[in-house]
Design an enzyme around this catalytic site. Sequence first.
Site: not given
Length: 874
Positions: A528, A561, A572, A629, A840, A842
């Site tokens: 990240r 993660e 994400e 975005d 979730h 997904c």
Amino acid sequence: NYCPIRLKKQSKAGYDLLFVFFLTLEGFDTISLTSYLNVLRRNRATAKLLIERYFRQLTEGCGNGNCTNEFCASCCDFQPLDNNSAAAKALELFKINAKLCDYHPSITASADGSTQEDSKMSDKDPGFTKEDFSEVHHLTENTICTILSFCEEEGDYSALVRVIGRVFSNAEALMKSFRKDESNSTDNLESCKPADMKKDEKQSERSSEKTGASSAASLPGEALNEVFDACEVTVDIGAVRRVYDRLLSIDQLQGALVNALIYLTPNVELDLEYLDVYETNPDYLNIFIIVMENSNLHSPEYLEVALPQFCKAMSKLPVTALARLTKLWSKYDLPHIRRMMETFQQLITFTVVSNEYDGENLVNDDETVVAATQCLQVVFFASILGGDVDIEHNEEDEEDSDSDELTLHELLGEERLYKKGPRINPLEKELGVRPMDSIKPLIPFEDFINESLNDVIEMDKDFTFFKVNAETKFSFQTCPFILSVITKNQGLYYDNRIRMYSERRLTALFSMVQGQQPNPYLKLKVRRDHIIDDALVRLEMISMENPSDLKKQLYVEFEGEQGVDEGGVSKEFFQLVLEEIFNPDIGMFTYDNDTKLFWFNSSSLETEAQYTLIGIVLGLAIYNNCILDVHFPMVVYRKLMGKKGTYLDLSDSHPVLYQSLKGVLEYMGNVEEDMMMTFQISHTDLFGNPVIYDLKEQGDQIPVTKENRQEFVDLYADYILNKSVERQFKAFKKGFLMVTNESPLKYLFRPEEVELLICGSRKLDFEALEKTTEYDGGYSKDSQIIKDFWEVVHSFGEEQKRLFLQFTTGTDRAPVGGLGKLKMIIAKNGSDTDRLPTSHTCFNALLLPEYSSKEKLRERLLKAITYAKGFGML
């Protein structure tokens, strides 16, 4: 009488048996018989019509007393045949493609429009023996006027009905009618009009003069023909329109026009398909020009038979003829071209709602719908040509180097599924214009979309026809203008998924051969805190070593993660990459606070590889059906689709500069003395340093004047949108094409639709989302907690709604088609508790505990959506 076989309707075996019976009786050998039946099976319905036409010609003749065709009963040297011999002879003539005569029917009608033979009519109406107009073999405006005057004096329109029926049902006669070189007199036609019609038209003309309205329809005859002369048509369109205005006001003529068109069109279709009549005589196009001027074609009496047959005939025109028709119609005024568009649309809708389609009975097999769609395509391109169009400013496409080596797809016989390069529409190629060249069409693109058709298309089957069976099966993706973005997105989805599965299969095959561990996914493992560096290094290695891996399904893993990527982790990943890249501190893009849009920084110090990464990310988002975005002006998507930026594109990318240049173009004073500008411009870069650029060589010595100001504006826009950012955009586009170069994206979508694919819809309709949401784990739409939930969500502000959408789905944008297409799931996650809701992303699933009150639900939900970040295993 000759054959005792009784056939069932549409019995394939019965027809074959009957033809075998006829042919064997006439002594046809087995080989001829077999080859002949193969011909018939290829196009049974068309062959049947053609044979019937030969049979009628042999038994009844064409009606022309001066006929010289030895195979026609009207020829003076013809030896009469009985029906059995004529049937066999008709088959033989069909086999050798013998000459067919145009039929000269003798049609009359009663007051209600019904038709009967002239011989019967003459017995009832002896008054027509002197003025039966039997010598009229084609029509002019003067001829119509003469017949109208006679009919009005007699108080009976039967003579006009006979003439209209005879000419409009005969291809040769109609083709020769209303020629420009004929002496037509508008005054004569005006004199035939009733007094009340003249009065209405005068009032209409006065109204037009007051409002200043003008169009091609209101031009005088000579001026109107001058408008259409460039299209090289021999029809006097002004005369045709005046004649139709008069004929359509007479009720007794409506049946004659319908019946004539029903009789005319099957013969025209056969002529075009088998006899190449257009190549022999280009004036054959006149038939379609004249018929389409009938403003009643959309009425119910035409929709059942006449218009479907006409569309089938028109779809048989060669591309060169369709291009001529397109250029002609592009000169029409808006009401005329819109009427034609609505006529074809109405036929498509009428046919679709009148039939039932399913996986076995496909709309692709409906000849009427297919033919009407192909006819609508002519109007579509006419609308583009007639509007504002830019065919000059095109980006140069990078050509892929062809290799003589066989690819694995070719070795496996799959090259048709994965052929490179965009498809080329034959009509588009003939006209030299593409939909993306359109700046503003006469009719908005949205008006060509037929929602009824989109509802019944089986996109999985249509996609197969589009990619594999294009030569034998019609695909509506070859006419993408009629499809909605939602429908086209389904086709793109199938294309992307098939490519993913193919790459997965090829990877497995390579692994077996090379003895390596299979890697069926495009795996990205990133940190990240270093997401740009990790993604850049990995994607750069892939693009250099094996670019085809970019076609695999994306699988993202965040280091440390536990989240398993079923789509949500990828969402994400895209979001974090974009947040980092579009950070103003990095300096890759500039941000306009007024437009809220980003543009390429021409002074950026970043490498081209980072711009390539952004292009790859955009391509991967489309390929993996993710919404990003991003905030680019429309010119970016136009450039991705192959167009250069122009002055008009500055309106949304650089609005202040656009207004300034617009002021220069519209300035009424002395441009050179008052503005004192030259072809040398200057601006400051992102770091405040001045940049000076000559738009032309020694630009500082060339003043901007009234005469050259348009050139100045065009060069200024070209510098800002193209030349100044050429290095950055070229790398960006290269990355985008690495993923999408084999996709039908460029063929199916317009630039504004590509933006919708990448960015999704900015409109959030939570009412639609509520209607399509499903429930699980014991919840239903009637559960109290669910009722409280939707009351809370509907009470949120715009920003809170976006946070909720981000928390539940992984993006704050609606997909193509709106939130109603999202299919969110709300599942029960235990009884009352202090735990926060989870999701979730997904699967667009929200896990919601059954909280004891609405207030607690609101507080827990707000905390969850406000502080959500990262993934874990529950």
